[in-house]
Design a protein around this motif. Structure first.
Motif, PDB file in Angstrom:
ATOM      1  N   GLY A 199       0.804  -1.214   0.000  1.00 28.39           N
ATOM      2  CA  GLY A 199       0.000   0.000   0.000  1.00 28.39           C
ATOM      3  C   GLY A 199       0.837   1.264   0.000  1.00 28.39           C
ATOM      4  O   GLY A 199       0.410   2.299  -0.527  1.00 28.39           O
ATOM      5  N   ARG A 200       2.036   1.199   0.575  1.00 22.98           N
ATOM      6  CA  ARG A 200       2.905   2.378   0.616  1.00 22.98           C
ATOM      7  C   ARG A 200       3.381   2.790  -0.777  1.00 22.98           C
ATOM      8  O   ARG A 200       3.757   3.937  -0.997  1.00 22.98           O
ATOM      9  CB  ARG A 200       4.120   2.100   1.513  1.00 22.98           C
ATOM     10  N   ILE A 201       3.355   1.825  -1.708  1.00 22.97           N
ATOM     11  CA  ILE A 201       3.753   2.160  -3.082  1.00 22.97           C
ATOM     12  C   ILE A 201       2.549   2.102  -4.027  1.00 22.97           C
ATOM     13  O   ILE A 201       2.709   2.009  -5.243  1.00 22.97           O
ATOM     14  CB  ILE A 201       4.885   1.234  -3.570  1.00 22.97           C
ATOM     15  N   GLY A 202       1.374   2.140  -3.438  1.00 24.45           N
ATOM     16  CA  GLY A 202       0.162   2.256  -4.235  1.00 24.45           C
ATOM     17  C   GLY A 202      -0.297   0.992  -4.926  1.00 24.45           C
ATOM     18  O   GLY A 202      -1.023   1.059  -5.923  1.00 24.45           O
ATOM     19  N   ILE A 203       0.092  -0.177  -4.410  1.00 24.07           N
ATOM     20  CA  ILE A 203      -0.310  -1.444  -5.022  1.00 24.07           C
ATOM     21  C   ILE A 203      -1.276  -2.174  -4.098  1.00 24.07           C
ATOM     22  O   ILE A 203      -1.030  -2.296  -2.890  1.00 24.07           O
ATOM     23  CB  ILE A 203       0.911  -2.343  -5.305  1.00 24.07           C
ATOM     24  N   GLY A 204      -2.360  -2.672  -4.648  1.00 20.88           N
ATOM     25  CA  GLY A 204      -3.295  -3.514  -3.922  1.00 20.88           C
ATOM     26  C   GLY A 204      -3.431  -4.846  -4.627  1.00 20.88           C
ATOM     27  O   GLY A 204      -3.812  -4.888  -5.800  1.00 20.88           O
ATOM     28  N   ALA A 205      -3.084  -5.932  -3.959  1.00 24.38           N
ATOM     29  CA  ALA A 205      -3.140  -7.255  -4.589  1.00 24.38           C
ATOM     30  C   ALA A 205      -3.460  -8.289  -3.524  1.00 24.38           C
ATOM     31  O   ALA A 205      -2.616  -9.102  -3.136  1.00 24.38           O
ATOM     32  CB  ALA A 205      -1.822  -7.582  -5.282  1.00 24.38           C
ATOM     33  N   LYS A 206      -4.706  -8.261  -3.034  1.00 26.29           N
ATOM     34  CA  LYS A 206      -5.095  -9.141  -1.936  1.00 26.29           C
ATOM     35  C   LYS A 206      -4.922 -10.613  -2.299  1.00 26.29           C
ATOM     36  O   LYS A 206      -4.510 -11.429  -1.469  1.00 26.29           O
ATOM     37  CB  LYS A 206      -6.565  -8.868  -1.575  1.00 26.29           C
ATOM     38  N   TRP A 207      -5.206 -10.963  -3.529  1.00 25.66           N
ATOM     39  CA  TRP A 207      -5.063 -12.360  -3.939  1.00 25.66           C
ATOM     40  C   TRP A 207      -3.623 -12.828  -3.796  1.00 25.66           C
ATOM     41  O   TRP A 207      -3.348 -13.971  -3.408  1.00 25.66           O
ATOM     42  CB  TRP A 207      -5.520 -12.523  -5.393  1.00 25.66           C
ATOM     43  N   ALA A 208      -2.687 -11.917  -4.097  1.00 25.31           N
ATOM     44  CA  ALA A 208      -1.270 -12.275  -4.026  1.00 25.31           C
ATOM     45  C   ALA A 208      -0.798 -12.356  -2.577  1.00 25.31           C
ATOM     46  O   ALA A 208      -0.050 -13.270  -2.208  1.00 25.31           O
ATOM     47  CB  ALA A 208      -0.433 -11.266  -4.799  1.00 25.31           C
ATOM     48  N   THR A 209      -1.223 -11.404  -1.752  1.00 24.01           N
ATOM     49  CA  THR A 209      -0.764 -11.413  -0.363  1.00 24.01           C
ATOM     50  C   THR A 209      -1.361 -12.579   0.416  1.00 24.01           C
ATOM     51  O   THR A 209      -0.721 -13.119   1.323  1.00 24.01           O
ATOM     52  CB  THR A 209      -1.087 -10.078   0.331  1.00 24.01           C
ATOM     53  N   ASP A 210      -2.580 -12.992   0.076  1.00 24.27           N
ATOM     54  CA  ASP A 210      -3.166 -14.170   0.723  1.00 24.27           C
ATOM     55  C   ASP A 210      -2.354 -15.424   0.386  1.00 24.27           C
ATOM     56  O   ASP A 210      -2.076 -16.258   1.256  1.00 24.27           O
ATOM     57  CB  ASP A 210      -4.617 -14.363   0.290  1.00 24.27           C
TER      58      ASP A 210
END
Length: 301
Positions: A189-200
């Protein structure tokens, strides 16, 4: 693939040993802060064995006036030690409880093999061992009181040991997979990326590797077992400004726990500082739980 494996190992190591934590040398380390210096209370050093193997060490602050109706096992967070719950000691003692503050294995002066924290599993074994030690010393009823990892361990311990009479869990982690994923979400999030599928997916890899690396043959999430504590009372506490454990952990624990679980959100609190923020109300909530414990029939081992 090599880069991925190295990254998973590094994240796993950071999960179990945040900040590169290593246990102090028991031959030279001395606690500068004790129950006497922090709260003006007499104490004794204690040591006892855990069924999973190893020796736990800590302090026992006896109940005032020799009353032994309630004993409290105080459980610290990741990379902490027995001093982590000293801030609650005066309050607990004033409510008539004896208090055992322990170093969970891999922490402080208890036994360890540089494996770090064990996702609450070995820590739950430690909590059960401490509860049994208090009963062996004559305490009729035992309450587990944990912060963060210690809160998770308290839930796991009470779910498997019916002789635990109640628990207090502040800033507890409901699922370590979610905890790891949320940390990755914050970094992206600090670099403006959202990827919940990847972090899960990442979190599943990290927790799975951690279980293998530290030798866990059994694993359970606190959220999946908290219902087994009923009908014994549970006090869940969470800080509205907790920067490390999201409130969704407490919400899931409450939803899975049932009507015996009381949930208290302290809006202005952060991570495990509810007592300092809420003051007298914190003590009143704990006193109310103690009243339920005292009124309940004795639980048999």
């Amino acid at each position: 693939i090599v880069l991925l494996l190295v990254s998973v190992w590094l994240e796993s190591r950071a999960l179990t040993n945040p900040g590169g934590y290593e246990q102090p040398d028991p031959e030279t380390f001395v606690f500068a802060e004790t129950p006497e210096t922090a709260a003006g209370l007499a104490y004794e050093d204690v040591a006892f064995e855990v069924s999973g193997g190893g020796t736990l060490r800590g302090w026992l602050v006896p109940a005032m006036q020799d009353a032994k109706d309630i004993g409290v096992v105080a459980l610290h967070g990741r990379s902490g030690d027995r001093r982590g719950q000293l801030g609650h000691l005066r309050m607990l003692s004033s409510l008539g409880a004896g208090v055992m503050l322990i170093d969970m294995r891999e922490n402080g002066l208890s036994d360890g093999d540089d494996r770090g924290m064990a996702l609450g599993i070995r820590e739950a074994e430690d909590a059960v061992a401490a509860a049994r030690e208090l009963r062996a010393r004559g305490y009729e009823k035992v309450v587990l009181f944990g912060c963060s990892l210690g809160g998770s361990a308290a839930i796991l311990a009470a779910a498997q040991d019916p002789s635990v009479d109640a628990i207090i869990a502040e800033s507890a982690i409901a699922r370590f997979e979610d905890f790891v994923a949320e940390g990755a979400d914050r970094r992206l999030g600090r670099i403006g990326i959202g990827a919940k599928w990847a972090t899960d997916g990442w979190a599943g890899l990290v927790v799975g590797h951690t279980r293998q690396r530290i030798g866990l043959t059994f694993y359970a999430a606190p959220a999946d077992v908290i219902e087994n504590i009923a009908p014994r009372p549970v006090l869940l506490i969470h800080g509205g400004n907790d920067p490390w454990v999201a409130e969704t952990h407490a919400q899931e624990l409450k939803a899975k726990g049932g009507p015996n679980v009381e949930y208290w959100l302290i809006d202005a609190a952060g991570h495990c500082d509810g007592g300092a923020v809420a003051g007298d109300e914190y003590g009143a909530r704990v006193a109310a739980l103690f009243a339920k414990v005292r009124a309940a029939p004795l639980v048999q081992d």
